[in-house]
Write a protein that holds these residues in place. Sequence first.
Motif, mmCIF file in Angstrom:
data_model
loop_
_atom_site.group_PDB
_atom_site.id
_atom_site.type_symbol
_atom_site.label_atom_id
_atom_site.label_comp_id
_atom_site.label_asym_id
_atom_site.label_seq_id
_atom_site.Cartn_x
_atom_site.Cartn_y
_atom_site.Cartn_z
ATOM 1 N N ASP A 139 23.575 74.882 50.539
ATOM 2 C CA ASP A 139 22.909 73.788 49.817
ATOM 3 C C ASP A 139 23.955 72.988 49.041
ATOM 4 O OD1 ASP A 139 20.251 74.536 50.592
ATOM 5 O OD2 ASP A 139 20.361 76.174 49.156
ATOM 6 N N ILE A 140 24.744 72.229 49.786
ATOM 7 C CA ILE A 140 25.825 71.467 49.167
ATOM 8 C C ILE A 140 25.662 69.983 49.493
ATOM 9 C CG2 ILE A 140 27.398 73.420 49.324
ATOM 10 C CD1 ILE A 140 28.768 71.990 51.649
ATOM 11 N N ILE A 141 26.364 69.169 48.736
ATOM 12 C CA ILE A 141 26.347 67.719 48.956
ATOM 13 C C ILE A 141 27.677 67.325 49.579
ATOM 14 C CG2 ILE A 141 26.182 65.457 47.863
ATOM 15 C CD1 ILE A 141 24.554 66.794 45.635
ATOM 16 N N ALA A 142 27.638 66.861 50.817
ATOM 17 C CA ALA A 142 28.835 66.397 51.508
ATOM 18 C C ALA A 142 28.914 64.881 51.382
ATOM 19 C CB ALA A 142 28.798 66.810 52.978
ATOM 20 N N LEU A 143 30.061 64.385 50.959
ATOM 21 C CA LEU A 143 30.251 62.949 50.775
ATOM 22 C C LEU A 143 31.002 62.361 51.966
ATOM 23 C CD1 LEU A 143 31.414 63.018 47.031
ATOM 24 C CD2 LEU A 143 29.083 62.752 47.917
ATOM 25 N N LYS A 144 30.473 61.283 52.513
ATOM 26 C CA LYS A 144 31.144 60.608 53.625
ATOM 27 C C LYS A 144 32.374 59.868 53.102
ATOM 28 C CE LYS A 144 28.003 61.804 56.662
ATOM 29 N NZ LYS A 144 28.298 62.762 57.743
ATOM 30 N N TYR A 169 33.506 68.230 45.117
ATOM 31 C CA TYR A 169 32.662 67.756 46.205
ATOM 32 C C TYR A 169 33.542 67.490 47.419
ATOM 33 C CZ TYR A 169 28.910 67.380 42.849
ATOM 34 O OH TYR A 169 27.958 67.681 41.919
ATOM 35 N N TYR A 170 33.038 67.882 48.589
ATOM 36 C CA TYR A 170 33.850 67.792 49.795
ATOM 37 C C TYR A 170 33.555 66.515 50.558
ATOM 38 C CZ TYR A 170 34.696 72.514 48.395
ATOM 39 O OH TYR A 170 35.039 73.597 47.642
ATOM 40 N N VAL A 171 34.648 65.921 51.044
ATOM 41 C CA VAL A 171 34.572 64.658 51.759
ATOM 42 C C VAL A 171 34.702 64.926 53.254
ATOM 43 C CG1 VAL A 171 35.589 62.360 52.024
ATOM 44 C CG2 VAL A 171 35.624 63.502 49.783
ATOM 45 N N VAL A 172 33.794 64.338 54.038
ATOM 46 C CA VAL A 172 33.786 64.528 55.490
ATOM 47 C C VAL A 172 33.795 63.174 56.183
ATOM 48 C CG1 VAL A 172 32.557 66.734 55.339
ATOM 49 C CG2 VAL A 172 31.257 64.612 55.550
ATOM 50 N N ASP A 173 34.179 63.173 57.466
ATOM 51 C CA ASP A 173 34.109 61.928 58.227
ATOM 52 C C ASP A 173 32.712 61.763 58.806
ATOM 53 O OD1 ASP A 173 33.944 63.667 60.383
ATOM 54 O OD2 ASP A 173 35.997 63.320 61.070
ATOM 55 N N LEU A 174 32.536 60.809 59.656
ATOM 56 C CA LEU A 174 31.204 60.520 60.201
ATOM 57 C C LEU A 174 30.685 61.641 61.095
ATOM 58 C CD1 LEU A 174 31.625 56.709 61.004
ATOM 59 C CD2 LEU A 174 30.573 57.795 59.001
ATOM 60 N N LYS A 175 31.591 62.520 61.561
ATOM 61 C CA LYS A 175 31.181 63.659 62.395
ATOM 62 C C LYS A 175 31.074 64.945 61.574
ATOM 63 C CE LYS A 175 33.097 61.835 66.698
ATOM 64 N NZ LYS A 175 34.037 62.076 67.833
ATOM 65 N N ASN A 176 31.096 64.788 60.265
ATOM 66 C CA ASN A 176 30.978 65.914 59.327
ATOM 67 C C ASN A 176 32.200 66.838 59.342
ATOM 68 O OD1 ASN A 176 29.060 66.566 57.307
ATOM 69 N ND2 ASN A 176 28.627 68.496 58.343
ATOM 70 N N LYS A 177 33.324 66.315 59.772
ATOM 71 C CA LYS A 177 34.558 67.095 59.794
ATOM 72 C C LYS A 177 35.237 66.977 58.432
ATOM 73 C CE LYS A 177 38.622 67.899 62.694
ATOM 74 N NZ LYS A 177 39.360 67.460 63.908
ATOM 75 N N LEU A 178 35.669 68.104 57.894
ATOM 76 C CA LEU A 178 36.252 68.142 56.554
ATOM 77 C C LEU A 178 37.517 67.301 56.465
ATOM 78 C CD1 LEU A 178 36.168 69.436 53.681
ATOM 79 C CD2 LEU A 178 37.633 71.247 54.610
ATOM 80 N N GLN A 179 37.575 66.445 55.443
ATOM 81 C CA GLN A 179 38.744 65.600 55.214
ATOM 82 C C GLN A 179 39.513 66.007 53.952
ATOM 83 O OE1 GLN A 179 39.532 62.861 57.506
ATOM 84 N NE2 GLN A 179 38.124 64.225 58.576
ATOM 85 N N LYS A 192 33.723 51.847 40.487
ATOM 86 C CA LYS A 192 32.522 52.127 41.282
ATOM 87 C C LYS A 192 32.671 51.736 42.745
ATOM 88 C CE LYS A 192 29.273 51.723 37.419
ATOM 89 N NZ LYS A 192 28.088 50.999 36.882
ATOM 90 N N GLU A 193 33.409 50.648 43.017
ATOM 91 C CA GLU A 193 33.496 50.141 44.386
ATOM 92 C C GLU A 193 34.621 50.794 45.195
ATOM 93 O OE1 GLU A 193 31.078 48.355 45.471
ATOM 94 O OE2 GLU A 193 30.239 48.403 43.456
ATOM 95 N N ASP A 194 35.418 51.631 44.551
ATOM 96 C CA ASP A 194 36.462 52.360 45.298
ATOM 97 C C ASP A 194 35.828 53.416 46.186
ATOM 98 O OD1 ASP A 194 38.345 50.863 44.068
ATOM 99 O OD2 ASP A 194 39.273 52.505 42.922
ATOM 100 N N LEU A 195 36.456 53.668 47.327
ATOM 101 C CA LEU A 195 35.970 54.723 48.216
ATOM 102 C C LEU A 195 36.306 56.092 47.620
ATOM 103 C CD1 LEU A 195 37.022 53.331 51.725
ATOM 104 C CD2 LEU A 195 34.776 53.181 50.635
ATOM 105 N N VAL A 196 35.436 57.072 47.861
ATOM 106 C CA VAL A 196 35.693 58.427 47.340
ATOM 107 C C VAL A 196 36.964 59.004 47.944
ATOM 108 C CG1 VAL A 196 33.271 58.968 46.841
ATOM 109 C CG2 VAL A 196 34.180 59.431 49.121
ATOM 110 N N ASP A 234 36.410 72.714 62.390
ATOM 111 C CA ASP A 234 36.580 72.122 61.052
ATOM 112 C C ASP A 234 35.378 71.320 60.586
ATOM 113 O OD1 ASP A 234 39.060 73.223 60.515
ATOM 114 O OD2 ASP A 234 40.170 71.569 61.400
ATOM 115 N N ILE A 235 34.212 71.624 61.136
ATOM 116 C CA ILE A 235 32.978 71.002 60.674
ATOM 117 C C ILE A 235 32.523 71.726 59.412
ATOM 118 C CG2 ILE A 235 30.582 70.441 61.228
ATOM 119 C CD1 ILE A 235 32.644 68.912 62.882
ATOM 120 N N LEU A 236 32.242 70.968 58.348
ATOM 121 C CA LEU A 236 31.844 71.570 57.076
ATOM 122 C C LEU A 236 30.484 72.245 57.220
ATOM 123 C CD1 LEU A 236 32.512 71.906 54.041
ATOM 124 C CD2 LEU A 236 31.209 69.809 53.632
#
Length: 481
Positions: A139-144, A169-179, A192-196, A234-236
Amino acid sequence: MENSIKKFDIKKLLVEKDLASIRKYVEQTPFNEIVLELEELNDLEVALFFRCLKTETSSELFSYLNEEQQQSIIQNLTKQEIADFINELYTDEIADVLEALPPDMAKTILLTVDKNTRFKVNQILQFDDEEVGSVMSVDIIALKSNMTNKEALELIKKKREESEIGQFYYVVDLKNKLQGCTTLEDIVFSPKEDLVSKKMTQVKSVKTKQLKAEAANIFSSEDYATLPVVDDNDILMGMLTSNDVIDIIKDEASEDIYKAAGINYENQPTTSYLKTSVLSIVKSRIFWLIILMIGSTLSQLIIQVFNQKFEESLKNVAELSGIAISSALIALIPVTSATSGNAGSQSTSTLTRASALGELKDAKMNKIILKEFSVGAVLGSILSLVNFVRLVIYYLAYDALLIHHYKFILIISLISSISLLISITLSKTFGAAILAITIKTKKDPAVMSAPLITTIIDALSTLIFFLLSYMILIPVYHIAI
């Protein structure tokens, strides 16, 4: 109402159905203390206690209980009551509860949760108990990676009730792969407008099928409160929290302690010692005690055979008349075997710990054995010298009769000291060799429990002592073998 309620007051409040006081007690008392109080109540009283609590409180407290307590509560609650607080638990906590229950009861409870939760629970249950996937929090929040800090913060707020909130918080790409990972502070205080991904840092991950003990070692070397869990691609998949690691370390330590003491860990009850039945304790201990007792037959056989040999060979020696030769020799065996056994246990304990911490992962087998051989030789030399002086003083002080047989005193003191040197050196070498083999074959070194190795060393040291006695004592007195 006092901040702390005594054990017998809880029962009284249950009888009086004083709902307000019970809830106040729970609000003012740490959950781990409440768990200890609940151990004094019977199953029905515990179930009644849970009925008095708010759903979210009972769910949180439920996760602190051991398996037997959880099973007892579920058996004494209605299906609706079970559904109410089960749905308040995190997915990994639900999986833990289901694993501890009989299959039919687990199936009934699983049907009370929503489809998405059921899918995630089954995802956890597919992993072996020793694998990280079985304890990971899903039950985690993955950030794109293409999210802005504003979007990320809105997502966290939206899912805060259903997900575990933390610092990382973990950052993933569009395929949910850990970045990588970012922190709540970076998300809140960055533009606020900067990318995570702008403030993202790299983080070490653990695999779902990796052993929990290995993951705990990785966790201890990283400066994070959580670690991401990924699959082979490497999928979260989830995260490993500090609470999970504490439980892993506790279980691993308990298992090693029990195995080192010759106790069957698989049969060890999860309830507290005082609430564990005598039969349960006996079941967990009897197997190795029987094995060790049978193993000690070898020492018994060696003593009996060599004792007869000495009685036959030395019974007509006039110089030693009046001295109980066999008794004097047998009295020296416990010191030799016990000291050698203790030396071997030190080696097994040290190497088991080093293995558990991953210190021996890349070590060569011969290097481990040579190191313990060197340690054994040095320790054996010191102890043999101390033993020789000890025995001379002991025999001269113990029996005035032996003063006239100083040659006999020196000989058996020398025999005992030499056998001690050899036995200690071999015990440490033998213990290191056995554990090195188990480590290289990827077996649990704790399985080679200290009592088992001690039993083997007892027989070996007894054999060495008698062989030396037979080779030195008899020729000195010109007895034909």
